[in-house]
Design a protein around this motif. Sequence first.
Motif, PDB file in Angstrom:
ATOM      1  N   HIS A 174      21.078 -46.739 -15.199  1.00 27.85           N
ATOM      2  CA  HIS A 174      21.077 -45.626 -14.272  1.00 27.85           C
ATOM      3  C   HIS A 174      22.312 -45.714 -13.378  1.00 27.85           C
ATOM      4  O   HIS A 174      22.609 -46.688 -12.826  1.00 27.85           O
ATOM      5  N   PHE A 175      22.860 -44.314 -13.169  1.00 28.11           N
ATOM      6  CA  PHE A 175      24.174 -44.439 -12.403  1.00 28.11           C
ATOM      7  C   PHE A 175      23.928 -43.505 -11.003  1.00 28.11           C
ATOM      8  O   PHE A 175      23.215 -42.440 -10.930  1.00 28.11           O
ATOM      9  N   ASN A 176      24.567 -43.932  -9.985  1.00 27.87           N
ATOM     10  CA  ASN A 176      24.345 -43.489  -8.659  1.00 27.87           C
ATOM     11  C   ASN A 176      25.709 -42.720  -8.531  1.00 27.87           C
ATOM     12  O   ASN A 176      26.832 -43.030  -8.085  1.00 27.87           O
ATOM     13  N   GLY A 177      25.591 -41.366  -8.729  1.00 25.81           N
ATOM     14  CA  GLY A 177      26.705 -40.377  -8.426  1.00 25.81           C
ATOM     15  C   GLY A 177      26.900 -40.334  -6.874  1.00 25.81           C
ATOM     16  O   GLY A 177      28.274 -39.640  -6.713  1.00 25.81           O
ATOM     17  N   ALA A 178      26.306 -40.945  -6.129  1.00 29.06           N
ATOM     18  CA  ALA A 178      26.835 -40.999  -4.507  1.00 29.06           C
ATOM     19  C   ALA A 178      27.533 -42.323  -4.188  1.00 29.06           C
ATOM     20  O   ALA A 178      28.090 -42.318  -3.092  1.00 29.06           O
ATOM     21  N   ASP A 179      27.960 -42.900  -5.206  1.00 30.95           N
ATOM     22  CA  ASP A 179      28.706 -44.202  -4.955  1.00 30.95           C
ATOM     23  C   ASP A 179      29.592 -44.377  -6.032  1.00 30.95           C
ATOM     24  O   ASP A 179      29.357 -44.687  -7.233  1.00 30.95           O
ATOM     25  N   LEU A 180      30.917 -44.095  -5.738  1.00 32.33           N
ATOM     26  CA  LEU A 180      31.942 -44.002  -6.723  1.00 32.33           C
ATOM     27  C   LEU A 180      33.191 -44.645  -6.200  1.00 32.33           C
ATOM     28  O   LEU A 180      33.493 -44.860  -4.920  1.00 32.33           O
ATOM     29  N   LEU A 181      34.127 -45.195  -7.026  1.00 30.92           N
ATOM     30  CA  LEU A 181      35.432 -45.567  -6.889  1.00 30.92           C
ATOM     31  C   LEU A 181      36.427 -44.494  -7.428  1.00 30.92           C
ATOM     32  O   LEU A 181      36.226 -44.229  -8.620  1.00 30.92           O
ATOM     33  N   PHE A 182      37.367 -44.044  -6.711  1.00 31.60           N
ATOM     34  CA  PHE A 182      38.498 -43.238  -6.924  1.00 31.60           C
ATOM     35  C   PHE A 182      39.956 -43.813  -7.120  1.00 31.60           C
ATOM     36  O   PHE A 182      40.214 -44.344  -5.956  1.00 31.60           O
ATOM     37  N   MET A 183      40.532 -44.100  -8.138  1.00 21.42           N
ATOM     38  CA  MET A 183      41.851 -44.878  -8.136  1.00 21.42           C
ATOM     39  C   MET A 183      42.880 -44.172  -9.073  1.00 21.42           C
ATOM     40  O   MET A 183      42.500 -43.309  -9.977  1.00 21.42           O
ATOM     41  N   ILE A 184      44.085 -44.183  -8.631  1.00 18.72           N
ATOM     42  CA  ILE A 184      45.202 -43.891  -9.090  1.00 18.72           C
ATOM     43  C   ILE A 184      45.959 -45.019  -9.872  1.00 18.72           C
ATOM     44  O   ILE A 184      46.396 -45.972  -9.145  1.00 18.72           O
ATOM     45  N   ASN A 185      45.927 -45.189 -11.152  1.00 14.51           N
ATOM     46  CA  ASN A 185      46.343 -46.326 -11.944  1.00 14.51           C
ATOM     47  C   ASN A 185      47.751 -46.273 -12.014  1.00 14.51           C
ATOM     48  O   ASN A 185      48.116 -46.394 -13.252  1.00 14.51           O
ATOM     49  N   ASN A 186      48.571 -46.008 -11.231  1.00 11.61           N
ATOM     50  CA  ASN A 186      49.942 -45.660 -11.330  1.00 11.61           C
ATOM     51  C   ASN A 186      50.591 -46.056  -9.874  1.00 11.61           C
ATOM     52  O   ASN A 186      50.571 -45.146  -9.065  1.00 11.61           O
ATOM     53  N   ARG A 187      51.162 -47.237  -9.628  1.00 10.39           N
ATOM     54  CA  ARG A 187      51.699 -47.352  -8.132  1.00 10.39           C
ATOM     55  C   ARG A 187      53.030 -46.558  -7.947  1.00 10.39           C
ATOM     56  O   ARG A 187      53.247 -46.262  -6.716  1.00 10.39           O
ATOM     57  N   HIS A 188      53.540 -46.221  -9.091  1.00 13.36           N
ATOM     58  CA  HIS A 188      54.629 -45.164  -8.720  1.00 13.36           C
ATOM     59  C   HIS A 188      54.255 -44.029  -8.261  1.00 13.36           C
ATOM     60  O   HIS A 188      54.887 -43.323  -7.220  1.00 13.36           O
ATOM     61  N   ILE A 189      53.349 -43.330  -8.847  1.00 20.83           N
ATOM     62  CA  ILE A 189      52.890 -41.903  -8.328  1.00 20.83           C
ATOM     63  C   ILE A 189      52.026 -41.972  -7.182  1.00 20.83           C
ATOM     64  O   ILE A 189      52.415 -41.246  -6.239  1.00 20.83           O
ATOM     65  N   ALA A 190      51.225 -43.125  -6.901  1.00 20.61           N
ATOM     66  CA  ALA A 190      50.456 -43.276  -5.762  1.00 20.61           C
ATOM     67  C   ALA A 190      50.522 -44.474  -5.243  1.00 20.61           C
ATOM     68  O   ALA A 190      49.558 -45.290  -5.385  1.00 20.61           O
ATOM     69  N   PRO A 191      51.427 -44.915  -4.337  1.00 23.27           N
ATOM     70  CA  PRO A 191      51.598 -46.183  -3.729  1.00 23.27           C
ATOM     71  C   PRO A 191      50.493 -46.299  -2.734  1.00 23.27           C
ATOM     72  O   PRO A 191      49.871 -45.246  -2.299  1.00 23.27           O
ATOM     73  N   ASN A 192      50.038 -47.355  -2.558  1.00 21.58           N
ATOM     74  CA  ASN A 192      48.842 -47.790  -1.649  1.00 21.58           C
ATOM     75  C   ASN A 192      49.364 -47.484  -0.279  1.00 21.58           C
ATOM     76  O   ASN A 192      49.369 -48.543   0.514  1.00 21.58           O
ATOM     77  N   THR A 193      49.396 -46.387   0.157  1.00 15.01           N
ATOM     78  CA  THR A 193      49.758 -46.223   1.710  1.00 15.01           C
ATOM     79  C   THR A 193      49.004 -45.084   2.308  1.00 15.01           C
ATOM     80  O   THR A 193      48.284 -44.309   1.703  1.00 15.01           O
ATOM     81  N   PRO A 194      48.837 -45.107   3.517  1.00 10.72           N
ATOM     82  CA  PRO A 194      48.333 -44.165   4.255  1.00 10.72           C
ATOM     83  C   PRO A 194      48.969 -42.645   3.927  1.00 10.72           C
ATOM     84  O   PRO A 194      48.211 -41.655   3.911  1.00 10.72           O
ATOM     85  N   GLU A 195      50.129 -42.425   3.719  1.00 17.24           N
ATOM     86  CA  GLU A 195      50.403 -41.062   3.223  1.00 17.24           C
ATOM     87  C   GLU A 195      49.877 -40.565   2.040  1.00 17.24           C
ATOM     88  O   GLU A 195      49.622 -39.322   1.869  1.00 17.24           O
ATOM     89  N   THR A 196      49.678 -41.644   1.050  1.00 20.54           N
ATOM     90  CA  THR A 196      49.214 -41.289  -0.217  1.00 20.54           C
ATOM     91  C   THR A 196      47.777 -40.958   0.182  1.00 20.54           C
ATOM     92  O   THR A 196      47.603 -39.761  -0.437  1.00 20.54           O
ATOM     93  N   ALA A 197      46.988 -41.580   0.831  1.00 20.41           N
ATOM     94  CA  ALA A 197      45.548 -41.316   1.111  1.00 20.41           C
ATOM     95  C   ALA A 197      45.387 -39.653   1.621  1.00 20.41           C
ATOM     96  O   ALA A 197      44.623 -38.999   1.209  1.00 20.41           O
ATOM     97  N   ALA A 198      46.237 -39.502   2.491  1.00 21.57           N
ATOM     98  CA  ALA A 198      46.313 -38.231   3.244  1.00 21.57           C
ATOM     99  C   ALA A 198      46.469 -37.147   2.286  1.00 21.57           C
ATOM    100  O   ALA A 198      45.791 -36.132   2.238  1.00 21.57           O
ATOM    101  N   SER A 199      47.620 -37.179   1.321  1.00 19.32           N
ATOM    102  CA  SER A 199      47.685 -36.487   0.377  1.00 19.32           C
ATOM    103  C   SER A 199      46.703 -36.141  -0.587  1.00 19.32           C
ATOM    104  O   SER A 199      46.380 -35.042  -1.014  1.00 19.32           O
TER     105      SER A 199
END
Length: 192
Positions: free
Chosen positions: A115-140
Amino acid sequence: MDLQQINIKVFATEDSKVNYTNFIKVFNRWMEEADSDDYLNYADYSHVEAGPSVLLILKQANYSIDDAYHQSGFLYNRKHAVEGDNADKIRQALTEVLSKCEQLEASAELENAVHFNGADLLFMINNRHIAPNTPETAASIQADLTPVLQQMYGDDNFTVERTSEDARERFTLRISANSDKPISELLSNLGG
C-alpha cells in the motif's frame, strides 16, 4: 523556470511487504496489456542496495519500485518534455504516479501486501541545469507546487522541505502531509 523531468516517489506504508518478483509479474502484465509500443522492457536491480529494485522502462517515463534512502516506494521518472505551465506539469506528474500506485494496490499479483502513503512523497527534478539545488530554485518551485498540493490534500496541513543543501545533489523536496486520505481521494482532488 520551465520544469521538466519531474520525478515523484510515493512511499510504501510501513506494513507493506514488498516482493520484487511480484512487481516483475505486474510490470510484465502491464507490457502485455499495453495498446501501444510505449512500454519497452523491465530491469531487475533487486540485488542492488538502496536503488531502483525493479524498473519498468517506457519511452516517455520510467516506473520503479525504489529503495533509495532505504525506504520502499513507487518512483515515477518523467524523461521527456511535458507541455503546459509548471503547475500543470506538477499536477500531471502527481496524477500519473498516484494513478499507478492505485493500480498497483489493486493488482492481484501483489496479494494485497503493498500500500502507498500519499501523505509521504519525494518531489525531484532530475536535471541540475533546469533546477540546481539552491534556495532560489526551492522558492521558485514551491510557488507552483504549493497550490497543487493544497488542491490535492484539500488544505494547508503539509510541510515541504529540501532534503539536502548540497549543490552536487539533485533538487529534492520531501512532502509530508497530516492526512490519511486514500490515494483515490487524492486523485479525485487533482481532477484525475
